[in-house]
Scaffold this active site. Structure first.
Site, mmCIF file in Angstrom:
data_model
loop_
_atom_site.group_PDB
_atom_site.id
_atom_site.type_symbol
_atom_site.label_atom_id
_atom_site.label_comp_id
_atom_site.label_asym_id
_atom_site.label_seq_id
_atom_site.Cartn_x
_atom_site.Cartn_y
_atom_site.Cartn_z
ATOM 1 N N GLU A 91 65.477 12.319 23.712
ATOM 2 C CA GLU A 91 65.760 13.199 23.597
ATOM 3 C C GLU A 91 67.023 13.181 22.176
ATOM 4 O OE1 GLU A 91 68.027 12.069 27.186
ATOM 5 O OE2 GLU A 91 66.140 10.984 25.679
ATOM 6 N N CYS B 244 57.876 1.395 22.449
ATOM 7 C CA CYS B 244 58.481 -0.024 23.716
ATOM 8 C C CYS B 244 58.003 -0.005 25.006
ATOM 9 C CB CYS B 244 60.186 0.592 24.303
ATOM 10 S SG CYS B 244 61.447 1.694 23.267
ATOM 11 N N CYS C 247 70.894 10.331 29.911
ATOM 12 C CA CYS C 247 71.990 9.123 30.117
ATOM 13 C C CYS C 247 73.011 9.309 29.789
ATOM 14 C CB CYS C 247 71.414 7.662 29.550
ATOM 15 S SG CYS C 247 71.609 8.383 27.349
ATOM 16 N N TYR D 95 67.502 8.739 36.379
ATOM 17 C CA TYR D 95 67.833 7.485 35.967
ATOM 18 C C TYR D 95 68.683 7.121 36.499
ATOM 19 C CZ TYR D 95 69.625 4.695 32.045
ATOM 20 O OH TYR D 95 70.787 4.166 31.645
ATOM 21 N N HIS E 121 66.847 7.084 22.252
ATOM 22 C CA HIS E 121 66.523 7.821 22.885
ATOM 23 C C HIS E 121 65.620 8.925 22.807
ATOM 24 C CE1 HIS E 121 69.113 5.672 26.410
ATOM 25 N NE2 HIS E 121 68.749 4.962 26.012
ATOM 26 N N CYS F 170 73.311 11.031 26.165
ATOM 27 C CA CYS F 170 72.559 11.548 25.772
ATOM 28 C C CYS F 170 72.779 12.729 25.845
ATOM 29 C CB CYS F 170 70.693 11.703 25.742
ATOM 30 S SG CYS F 170 70.370 9.954 25.095
#
Length: 142
Positions: A71, A25, A97, A118, A69, A100
């Site tokens: 996690e 990413c 988030c 975040y 993600h 998650c």
């Protein structure tokens, strides 16, 4: 927090940061480790599902909806092993988030140590409400 625990927390977070560098990413590289009884039982970084191209962003630079993600990847890895996340600690470079956070709680993870927050705090608020211990350790920590 005990001095010895803090040393381990810092070391595991550094390892999670290194792991995140494996992500393809561009916008954000996030790494995660799941530790239970002082053993790393899983790891993960953000990226596309197995069998998909490694590009996380579309032509406009937006993250593709199906990117997993860090996690979530780590929890899914445990799910396909003989291990269990019950009572484990998740070390993550970016706080979770909302989606998650639900996975973390459902997986039985009891503690989350994160290096940066975040933009949306609702995932952390949910984990707090669920009784998951949260520890913020900024990267500057040495």
């Amino acid at each position: 927090m005990k001095k010895k625990q803090l040393k381990y927390d810092i070391a595991y977070l550094k390892m999670a940061t290194e792991w995140g560098q494996l992500s393809h990413c561009i916008r954000k590289k996030v790494g995660a480790l799941i530790v239970k009884d002082r053993m790393i039982i899983s790891d993960g970084y953000n990226g596309t599902p197995s069998g998909f191209e490694n590009f996380c962003e579309d032509e406009e630079g937006y993250t593709k909806w199906y990117v997993l993600h860090a996690e979530a990847n780590a929890i899914l890895k445990v799910a396909s092993s003989t291990q269990s996340c019950k009572g484990a600690t998740l070390y993550i470079t970016l706080s979770p988030c909302q989606q998650c956070s639900k996975l973390i709680h459902q997986a039985g993870i009891k503690r989350v140590v994160y290096a940066s927050a975040y933009k949306d705090r609702s995932g952390l608020d949910f984990l707090e409400k669920a009784g998951v211990e949260l520890t913020y350790l900024p990267n500057e920590q040495e």
